[in-house]
Write an enzyme that holds these catalytic residues in place. Sequence first.
Site, PDB file in Angstrom:
ATOM      1  N   VAL A   1      -1.156   6.773  -4.476  1.00 48.40           N
ATOM      2  CA  VAL A   1       0.203   6.621  -4.978  1.00 48.40           C
ATOM      3  C   VAL A   1       1.074   5.994  -3.881  1.00 48.40           C
ATOM      4  O   VAL A   1       1.004   6.388  -2.715  1.00 48.40           O
ATOM      5  CB  VAL A   1       0.779   7.986  -5.394  1.00 48.40           C
ATOM      6  CG1 VAL A   1       2.253   7.867  -5.751  1.00 48.40           C
ATOM      7  CG2 VAL A   1      -0.004   8.555  -6.567  1.00 48.40           C
ATOM      8  N   LYS A   2       1.873   4.991  -4.246  1.00 46.28           N
ATOM      9  CA  LYS A   2       2.795   4.332  -3.306  1.00 46.28           C
ATOM     10  C   LYS A   2       4.185   4.898  -3.514  1.00 46.28           C
ATOM     11  O   LYS A   2       4.823   4.676  -4.545  1.00 46.28           O
ATOM     12  CB  LYS A   2       2.801   2.820  -3.544  1.00 46.28           C
ATOM     13  CG  LYS A   2       3.782   2.045  -2.664  1.00 46.28           C
ATOM     14  CD  LYS A   2       3.249   1.942  -1.251  1.00 46.28           C
ATOM     15  CE  LYS A   2       4.118   0.994  -0.416  1.00 46.28           C
ATOM     16  NZ  LYS A   2       5.478   1.546  -0.156  1.00 46.28           N
ATOM     17  N   LEU A   3       4.661   5.680  -2.540  1.00 48.51           N
ATOM     18  CA  LEU A   3       5.953   6.343  -2.650  1.00 48.51           C
ATOM     19  C   LEU A   3       7.065   5.486  -2.053  1.00 48.51           C
ATOM     20  O   LEU A   3       6.840   4.663  -1.168  1.00 48.51           O
ATOM     21  CB  LEU A   3       5.898   7.700  -1.944  1.00 48.51           C
ATOM     22  CG  LEU A   3       4.818   8.657  -2.450  1.00 48.51           C
ATOM     23  CD1 LEU A   3       4.809   9.930  -1.633  1.00 48.51           C
ATOM     24  CD2 LEU A   3       5.025   8.976  -3.920  1.00 48.51           C
TER      25      LEU A   3
ATOM     26  N   GLU B   1       6.690   3.795  -6.446  1.00 48.30           N
ATOM     27  CA  GLU B   1       6.934   2.368  -6.628  1.00 48.30           C
ATOM     28  C   GLU B   1       5.674   1.562  -6.910  1.00 48.30           C
ATOM     29  O   GLU B   1       5.748   0.346  -7.081  1.00 48.30           O
ATOM     30  CB  GLU B   1       7.652   1.778  -5.414  1.00 48.30           C
ATOM     31  CG  GLU B   1       6.874   1.807  -4.123  1.00 48.30           C
ATOM     32  CD  GLU B   1       7.556   0.990  -3.034  1.00 48.30           C
ATOM     33  OE1 GLU B   1       8.569   0.333  -3.329  1.00 48.30           O
ATOM     34  OE2 GLU B   1       7.059   0.992  -1.903  1.00 48.30           O
ATOM     35  N   GLY B   2       4.509   2.217  -6.972  1.00 47.13           N
ATOM     36  CA  GLY B   2       3.300   1.483  -7.286  1.00 47.13           C
ATOM     37  C   GLY B   2       2.063   2.228  -6.831  1.00 47.13           C
ATOM     38  O   GLY B   2       2.071   3.451  -6.662  1.00 47.13           O
TER      39      GLY B   2
END
Length: 290
Positions: free
Chosen positions: A26-28, A174-175
Amino acid sequence: MEFPVDVALAQLVPVLPAGPDWWYEVKLDGHRTIMWRTGDSVRLQARSGRDVTSAWMDIALAGMELPPGVVLDGEAVVVVDGRISFEAAQSRAASGPARARKLAEVHPALYIVWDALAVSSGDLRGRPYTERRQVLLDVLGELPPATPIQAVSATDDREVAQVWYATLRGTGVEGVVAKLGRSAYRAGRSSSWRKVRHAETVDVDVVGYTGQAAHPHALAVRMPEGRVVLSQRLGARLAVRAAAWAGASPASGRARTDAGEAYSAVASGLVAEVLAGTTRHAVVTIKRFR
């Protein structure tokens, strides 16, 4: 390892890669932060190499529970009303020690970790991602249950990663970042690390400004392919942040963009996120700073 360390970066791609050796995280939406547990303290480093310990003292104190010699790579995030808030993280990062402490009392930070760069026995950067991930989980598993230092969610199932990408956008995710399981930790951008973002943006290095340091009009940025161009004129909010950076980073002289526009060159790093649709033109639109 010596402070500061050059960080590994992911290439921006339109879709997640597929294959048996890919892992997905997970892109935080927070601030890239390296945590150094030294013999008697903790230091925090921004992506640019700057020491940011005073802005994130709450997670630095939590890092004292780590064994000396541990170096971690992750994201400092702030949760507001159940959602990860980049604006709150940005405010914290731009604050002096006293204001940062007050902000931390209202919204404590979390440190979400995705890599272990070193442990007391030595440097891990040359080892495969899957090995570093297991070391990371082992190290964090020894921390107290209530620690704000947590491992990022990761999976080797691309379908799960696609669900994350499709459903978590409203929470401050965010991605998704994809990493080859056999990949070492290498400074700079590598095709072994790839990221898919919801927003159509590109990260660029800020290398200077026009106007005065206290009142910058526009920023000179180096695009991923190497071009140096000027941004559009800064709005009030971005100008305040840019002025704080320029004031702490004395200009090293005058330089020119690829189009010939003059600007004051600055050596120390600042990363800006610009709208990808504007990067084909001579002037780019800055969305925010990282």
